[in-house]
Design an enzyme around this catalytic site. Sequence first.
Site, short mmCIF file in Angstrom:
data_model
loop_
_atom_site.label_atom_id
_atom_site.label_comp_id
_atom_site.label_asym_id
_atom_site.label_seq_id
_atom_site.Cartn_x
_atom_site.Cartn_y
_atom_site.Cartn_z
N ASN A 71 0.87 -1.18 0.00
CA ASN A 71 0.00 0.00 0.00
C ASN A 71 0.91 1.24 0.00
O ASN A 71 1.53 1.54 1.01
CB ASN A 71 -0.89 0.00 1.25
CG ASN A 71 -1.72 1.28 1.35
OD1 ASN A 71 -1.67 2.14 0.47
ND2 ASN A 71 -2.49 1.40 2.42
N GLY A 129 2.14 -2.48 4.74
CA GLY A 129 1.16 -1.44 5.06
C GLY A 129 0.79 -1.51 6.52
O GLY A 129 1.49 -2.14 7.32
N ASP A 131 -2.59 -1.66 9.63
CA ASP A 131 -3.65 -2.58 10.03
C ASP A 131 -4.78 -2.60 9.00
O ASP A 131 -5.41 -3.64 8.79
CB ASP A 131 -4.21 -2.17 11.41
CG ASP A 131 -3.15 -2.32 12.49
OD1 ASP A 131 -2.26 -3.17 12.35
OD2 ASP A 131 -3.22 -1.59 13.50
N THR A 175 -0.56 2.64 12.92
CA THR A 175 -0.57 2.05 14.25
C THR A 175 0.21 0.73 14.24
O THR A 175 1.02 0.47 15.12
CB THR A 175 -2.01 1.78 14.73
OG1 THR A 175 -2.81 2.92 14.45
CG2 THR A 175 -2.04 1.49 16.22
N ARG A 238 -6.22 12.57 7.30
CA ARG A 238 -5.21 11.63 6.83
C ARG A 238 -3.90 12.32 6.44
O ARG A 238 -2.82 11.76 6.59
CB ARG A 238 -5.76 10.83 5.65
CG ARG A 238 -5.71 9.38 5.94
CD ARG A 238 -6.25 8.46 4.94
NE ARG A 238 -6.61 7.25 5.66
CZ ARG A 238 -5.73 6.35 6.07
NH1 ARG A 238 -4.45 6.48 5.83
NH2 ARG A 238 -6.14 5.30 6.74
N ARG A 244 -2.44 12.01 13.25
CA ARG A 244 -3.88 12.31 13.26
C ARG A 244 -4.57 11.64 14.45
O ARG A 244 -5.53 12.16 14.99
CB ARG A 244 -4.53 11.87 11.94
CG ARG A 244 -4.58 10.36 11.71
CD ARG A 244 -5.05 10.06 10.28
NE ARG A 244 -5.25 8.65 10.00
CZ ARG A 244 -4.28 7.80 9.67
NH1 ARG A 244 -3.04 8.21 9.60
NH2 ARG A 244 -4.56 6.53 9.40
N GLU A 434 -11.15 0.38 10.41
CA GLU A 434 -12.15 0.72 9.40
C GLU A 434 -13.47 0.99 10.11
O GLU A 434 -13.78 0.33 11.10
CB GLU A 434 -12.35 -0.44 8.41
CG GLU A 434 -11.08 -0.92 7.71
CD GLU A 434 -10.50 0.10 6.75
OE1 GLU A 434 -11.26 0.69 5.96
OE2 GLU A 434 -9.28 0.32 6.81
C1 1PX Z 1 -2.95 9.95 27.52
C2 1PX Z 1 -2.30 8.80 26.85
C3 1PX Z 1 -3.29 7.80 26.45
C4 1PX Z 1 -2.72 6.67 25.68
C5 1PX Z 1 -3.75 5.64 25.45
C6 1PX Z 1 -3.30 4.81 24.37
C7 1PX Z 1 -4.13 3.59 24.18
C8 1PX Z 1 -3.79 3.11 22.82
C9 1PX Z 1 -4.38 1.80 22.51
C10 1PX Z 1 -4.41 1.72 21.03
C11 1PX Z 1 -5.03 0.47 20.55
C12 1PX Z 1 -4.92 0.47 19.08
C13 1PX Z 1 -5.63 -0.69 18.49
C14 1PX Z 1 -5.39 -0.70 17.03
C15 1PX Z 1 -6.13 -0.08 16.18
C16 1PX Z 1 -5.79 -0.10 14.73
O1 1PX Z 1 -6.39 -1.22 14.15
C17 1PX Z 1 -6.31 1.15 14.09
C18 1PX Z 1 -5.88 1.24 12.63
O2 1PX Z 1 -4.50 1.26 12.50
P1 1PX Z 1 -3.80 1.73 11.12
O3 1PX Z 1 -3.96 3.20 11.01
O4 1PX Z 1 -2.34 1.30 11.22
O5 1PX Z 1 -4.48 1.04 9.97
N1 1PX Z 1 -5.81 2.28 14.79
C19 1PX Z 1 -6.60 3.08 15.50
O6 1PX Z 1 -7.80 2.96 15.54
C20 1PX Z 1 -5.90 4.19 16.22
C21 1PX Z 1 -6.31 4.25 17.63
C22 1PX Z 1 -5.40 5.24 18.27
C23 1PX Z 1 -5.96 5.78 19.47
C24 1PX Z 1 -5.05 6.80 20.04
C25 1PX Z 1 -5.66 7.38 21.23
C26 1PX Z 1 -4.83 8.46 21.75
C27 1PX Z 1 -5.50 8.99 22.97
C28 1PX Z 1 -4.98 10.31 23.36
C29 1PX Z 1 -5.82 10.82 24.51
C30 1PX Z 1 -5.24 12.07 24.95
C31 1PX Z 1 -5.76 12.57 26.24
C32 1PX Z 1 -4.80 13.62 26.70
C33 1PX Z 1 -5.33 14.42 27.79
C34 1PX Z 1 -4.35 15.41 28.25
N1 ADP Z 2 -3.44 2.32 -3.48
C1 ADP Z 2 -4.27 2.75 -2.54
N2 ADP Z 2 -4.84 3.98 -2.58
C2 ADP Z 2 -5.62 4.41 -1.59
N3 ADP Z 2 -5.95 3.68 -0.50
C3 ADP Z 2 -5.42 2.46 -0.41
C4 ADP Z 2 -4.56 1.92 -1.40
N4 ADP Z 2 -4.17 0.68 -1.03
C5 ADP Z 2 -4.79 0.44 0.15
N5 ADP Z 2 -5.53 1.50 0.54
C6 ADP Z 2 -6.33 1.69 1.76
O1 ADP Z 2 -5.61 2.54 2.64
C7 ADP Z 2 -6.13 2.41 3.94
C8 ADP Z 2 -5.08 2.61 5.00
O2 ADP Z 2 -4.06 1.70 4.84
P1 ADP Z 2 -3.02 1.26 5.94
O3 ADP Z 2 -1.95 0.54 5.18
O4 ADP Z 2 -3.68 0.54 7.02
O5 ADP Z 2 -2.41 2.62 6.48
P2 ADP Z 2 -2.67 3.41 7.85
O6 ADP Z 2 -2.06 2.59 8.91
O7 ADP Z 2 -1.94 4.71 7.66
O8 ADP Z 2 -4.14 3.58 8.02
C9 ADP Z 2 -6.76 1.04 3.99
O9 ADP Z 2 -8.13 1.21 4.25
C10 ADP Z 2 -6.54 0.47 2.60
O10 ADP Z 2 -7.70 -0.22 2.16
#
Ligand code: 1PX
Ligand code: ADP
Length: 472
Positions: A71, A129, A131, A175, A238, A244, A434
């Site tokens: 990706n 890429g 998650d 992440t 994004r 973000r 997602e």
């Molecule tokens: C105040 C510090 C708080 C730290 C709390 C951190 C808990 C983080 C647990 C994250 C679990 C993530 C599970 C994975 C999710 C992913 O599938 C999914 C997709 O990943 P991709 O973009 O690579 O495709 N990622 C996510 O949904 C991102 C979740 C991130 C959550 C970050 C939350 C940050 C919270 C900040 C709170 C700040 C309060 C500060 C007050 C002074």
């Molecule tokens: N060539 C592409 N152009 C745009 N989006 C794409 C492409 N290939 C994959 N994606 C989509 O990009 C999104 C984010 O991808 P990911 O690799 O998980 O990155 P991130 O961790 O930054 O979210 C996914 O939903 C995936 O389906």
Amino acid sequence: IISVREEEEENGSGQRDDVLYVERSRQYRWRCAEVTFACSDEAVCQHWVNNIRELLATNTSRPKHLLVYINPYGGKRQGKRIYEQKVAPLFTLAGISTSVIVTEYANHARDHLRTAAELEKFDGVVCVGGDGMFSEIIHGLIWRTQIDCGVDPNCPEEALSPCSLRIGIIPAGSTDCICFATVGTNDPVTSALHIIVGDSQALDVSSVHHNNMFLRYSVSLLGYGFYGDVLTDSERKRWMGPARYDFSGLKMFLTHHCYEGTVSYLPAGGIIGTPRDATKCRSGCVICQHNGQLLSERTEKYEMDEWRTIRGKFLAINAASMSCACPRSPKGLSPAAHLADGTIDLILVRKCSRFNFLRHLLRHTSKDDQFDLTFIEVHRVRRFRFTPRHCQSDSDLELDLQENGKRQIFSQICKDHPACGCAPAYSSWNCDGEILTHTAIDVRVHCQLIKLFARGIEELPVFEDLTNPCAI
Ligand SMILES: CCCCCCCCCCCCC/C=C/[C@@H](O)[C@H](COP(=O)(O)O)NC(=O)CCCCCCCCCCCCCCC
Ligand SMILES: Nc1ncnc2c1ncn2[C@@H]1O[C@H](COP(=O)(O)OP(=O)(O)O)[C@@H](O)[C@H]1O
Ligand SMILES: [Ca+2]
């Protein structure tokens, strides 16, 4: 050993063998190291080389042909560069041939896997890429496997067929929690080496349905409320890259919305392990082996377990199929969750003050127990359902109306006119990064449905002493 190559000594006095091998480095990282053996007798040297090559060639767990999806837009948009500079040269050294596809649009990889001809000629799939990209790959692969095996992938009651192709993750997203929680670090070279040596780690997959209609699979976090809102808000940003999530996280923390609904769940009876255990899922985890075995033998046993129901107002409902450890929280959302035990940890964060919610969040980054708070509940389950308050059955609604008739009407008005600034009635589900299209869902775990080129996080020696080879 990754590979061996022979070289003539420069002065013509015999031969040298360079053996490339994996060396453990700090913090679960692996590196490629090299050692040279020299011998004046060329025949002996050749014998060494041939023996090593033969051993490597007969090792059936090592992949020889891989299908790679990149990706180019994930994370910091470095996927292509990471693969070409750090991973491809290692695959070449290890004698692995590859077919590489750089995706051109979202769902390209998923759709390609669904229809790709001669998938059986590959020994595995590599996902470069985050998650979200990994999610695409498993959707393609699981769907394809069910069709090939004659299983209906849409039916919530069907036992799905496990996928035979292993998946390798080269982290290049935002992440990357699936990589982090199965390897211990987000490092492309380490992941490439786990693929080369042919590691294998089974992984549970949850299927998510709405009214018997299939929505998605999940392997890491299914989160309603806080994590759903963070994701929805962050998708519009994004351009900020991985930051973000911090921005939207702070924003949604300050917004402090809570959501009403009903959670019902089927507790995971008869298994070993609880979400509050001090022991963690590590390489060769005996709990995963034990529970996996139990599930494959006695499926009817847990049919007798009783559903339990909880109604309330929640800041977050998090279902973690694995620890969800990531660089933001190295112990994860549910530190004692298992990769392959056939269960999900269901974490309910009830309505509480901002201060208390912050205490809970902060504990994800320290050694304090994030579940040891009065407004938190955690259950190990095999299946659960969620219904937001505003789409409960008619009898439930009547009850609600009697309880609080006016509020019901006002919240409908607020939904129609979001500008009024009143709290929304619904959040959305964050399903491995997602957004789900429905809020009322039915979730079920499929034990060890897929396999990764990983071995789980390795137990660190008491002292991570790199000068002492015995300690590592
Ligand atoms: C105040 C510090 C708080 C730290 C709390 C951190 C808990 C983080 C647990 C994250 C679990 C993530 C599970 C994975 C999710 C992913 O599938 C999914 C997709 O990943 P991709 O973009 O690579 O495709 N990622 C996510 O949904 C991102 C979740 C991130 C959550 C970050 C939350 C940050 C919270 C900040 C709170 C700040 C309060 C500060 C007050 C002074
Ligand atoms: N060539 C592409 N152009 C745009 N989006 C794409 C492409 N290939 C994959 N994606 C989509 O990009 C999104 C984010 O991808 P990911 O690799 O998980 O990155 P991130 O961790 O930054 O979210 C996914 O939903 C995936 O389906
Ligand atoms: Ca699990």
